[in-house]
Scaffold this motif. Structure first.
Motif, PDB file in Angstrom:
ATOM      1  N   LYS A  41      47.681  72.096  77.625  1.00  0.00           N
ATOM      2  CA  LYS A  41      47.987  72.258  76.203  1.00  0.00           C
ATOM      3  C   LYS A  41      47.258  73.477  75.634  1.00  0.00           C
ATOM      4  N   LEU A  42      45.979  73.605  75.947  1.00  0.00           N
ATOM      5  CA  LEU A  42      45.197  74.741  75.454  1.00  0.00           C
ATOM      6  C   LEU A  42      45.758  76.056  75.997  1.00  0.00           C
ATOM      7  N   ALA A  43      46.081  76.075  77.281  1.00  0.00           N
ATOM      8  CA  ALA A  43      46.603  77.301  77.899  1.00  0.00           C
ATOM      9  C   ALA A  43      47.937  77.709  77.291  1.00  0.00           C
ATOM     10  N   MET A  44      48.825  76.760  77.095  1.00  0.00           N
ATOM     11  CA  MET A  44      50.145  77.062  76.538  1.00  0.00           C
ATOM     12  C   MET A  44      50.040  77.564  75.095  1.00  0.00           C
ATOM     13  N   GLU A  45      49.195  76.931  74.306  1.00  0.00           N
ATOM     14  CA  GLU A  45      49.036  77.357  72.916  1.00  0.00           C
ATOM     15  C   GLU A  45      48.384  78.739  72.840  1.00  0.00           C
ATOM     16  N   CYS A  46      47.421  78.985  73.709  1.00  0.00           N
ATOM     17  CA  CYS A  46      46.765  80.292  73.727  1.00  0.00           C
ATOM     18  C   CYS A  46      47.775  81.379  74.128  1.00  0.00           C
ATOM     19  N   LYS A  47      48.594  81.095  75.123  1.00  0.00           N
ATOM     20  CA  LYS A  47      49.611  82.062  75.555  1.00  0.00           C
ATOM     21  C   LYS A  47      50.589  82.349  74.412  1.00  0.00           C
ATOM     22  N   ARG A  48      51.013  81.290  73.708  1.00  0.00           N
ATOM     23  CA  ARG A  48      51.940  81.455  72.595  1.00  0.00           C
ATOM     24  C   ARG A  48      51.318  82.327  71.508  1.00  0.00           C
ATOM     25  N   LYS A  49      50.085  82.017  71.152  1.00  0.00           N
ATOM     26  CA  LYS A  49      49.418  82.753  70.083  1.00  0.00           C
ATOM     27  C   LYS A  49      49.119  84.195  70.495  1.00  0.00           C
ATOM     28  N   ALA A  50      48.708  84.398  71.731  1.00  0.00           N
ATOM     29  CA  ALA A  50      48.356  85.744  72.210  1.00  0.00           C
ATOM     30  C   ALA A  50      49.571  86.659  72.289  1.00  0.00           C
ATOM     31  N   SER A  51      50.766  86.097  72.449  1.00  0.00           N
ATOM     32  CA  SER A  51      51.965  86.933  72.564  1.00  0.00           C
ATOM     33  C   SER A  51      52.188  87.778  71.306  1.00  0.00           C
ATOM     34  N   ALA A  52      51.685  87.324  70.185  1.00  0.00           N
ATOM     35  CA  ALA A  52      51.809  88.099  68.939  1.00  0.00           C
ATOM     36  C   ALA A  52      50.955  89.368  68.972  1.00  0.00           C
ATOM     37  N   TYR A  53      50.044  89.451  69.943  1.00  0.00           N
ATOM     38  CA  TYR A  53      49.145  90.593  70.051  1.00  0.00           C
ATOM     39  C   TYR A  53      49.469  91.487  71.246  1.00  0.00           C
ATOM     40  N   SER A  54      50.646  91.307  71.851  1.00  0.00           N
ATOM     41  CA  SER A  54      51.022  92.158  72.978  1.00  0.00           C
ATOM     42  C   SER A  54      51.224  93.590  72.477  1.00  0.00           C
ATOM     43  N   TRP A  55      51.209  94.533  73.425  1.00  0.00           N
ATOM     44  CA  TRP A  55      51.430  95.938  73.041  1.00  0.00           C
ATOM     45  C   TRP A  55      52.803  96.089  72.385  1.00  0.00           C
ATOM     46  N   LEU A  56      53.818  95.415  72.913  1.00  0.00           N
ATOM     47  CA  LEU A  56      55.165  95.517  72.336  1.00  0.00           C
ATOM     48  C   LEU A  56      55.190  94.967  70.913  1.00  0.00           C
ATOM     49  N   ALA A  57      54.584  93.805  70.722  1.00  0.00           N
ATOM     50  CA  ALA A  57      54.570  93.208  69.377  1.00  0.00           C
ATOM     51  C   ALA A  57      53.822  94.104  68.390  1.00  0.00           C
ATOM     52  N   ARG A  58      52.704  94.656  68.817  1.00  0.00           N
ATOM     53  CA  ARG A  58      51.924  95.523  67.930  1.00  0.00           C
ATOM     54  C   ARG A  58      52.671  96.820  67.641  1.00  0.00           C
ATOM     55  N   ALA A  59      53.297  97.416  68.672  1.00  0.00           N
ATOM     56  CA  ALA A  59      54.056  98.657  68.470  1.00  0.00           C
ATOM     57  C   ALA A  59      55.237  98.411  67.533  1.00  0.00           C
ATOM     58  N   THR A  60      55.889  97.273  67.689  1.00  0.00           N
ATOM     59  CA  THR A  60      57.013  96.933  66.814  1.00  0.00           C
ATOM     60  C   THR A  60      56.560  96.833  65.367  1.00  0.00           C
ATOM     61  N   LYS A  61      55.428  96.180  65.133  1.00  0.00           N
ATOM     62  CA  LYS A  61      54.907  96.060  63.759  1.00  0.00           C
ATOM     63  C   LYS A  61      54.562  97.429  63.185  1.00  0.00           C
ATOM     64  N   ILE A  62      53.961  98.279  63.988  1.00  0.00           N
ATOM     65  CA  ILE A  62      53.619  99.627  63.518  1.00  0.00           C
ATOM     66  C   ILE A  62      54.886 100.409  63.204  1.00  0.00           C
ATOM     67  N   ALA A  63      55.863 100.359  64.116  1.00  0.00           N
ATOM     68  CA  ALA A  63      57.117 101.092  63.910  1.00  0.00           C
ATOM     69  C   ALA A  63      57.826 100.615  62.647  1.00  0.00           C
TER      70      ALA A  63
END
Length: 75
Positions: A41-63
């Motif tokens: 449960k902890l691993a899955m939730e951490c993976k879900r939450k961390a995906s918002a901080y991927s390089w793609l997600a961050r680049a998309t927000k900046i763009a």
């Protein structure tokens, strides 16, 4: 770039232990070993939450913030 504290929430996305607390570390590892469902449960939730901080997600927000994101047209 986020810090670990932005991603990890004690009991939600991990078990936080003071780095100097050896017994605390051992207790946390024992807790996860005894409860694999909690570990998953902890691993899955951490993976879900961390995906918002991927390089793609961050680049998309900046763009998007400078007007070249989804739905905008490059000239």
């Amino acid at each position: 770039i986020p810090t670990i504290r932005e991603i990890l929430d004690n009991g939600e996305t991990g078990l936080l232990v003071d780095p100097q607390d050896i017994e605390g570390w051992l207790d946390a590892v024992r807790k996860l070993k005894k409860n694999p469902d909690l570990a998953l449960k902890l691993a899955m939730e951490c993976k879900r939450k961390a995906s918002a901080y991927s390089w793609l997600a961050r680049a998309t927000k900046i763009a998007e913030s400078i007007g070249i994101g989804r739905g905008s047209r490059a000239d």
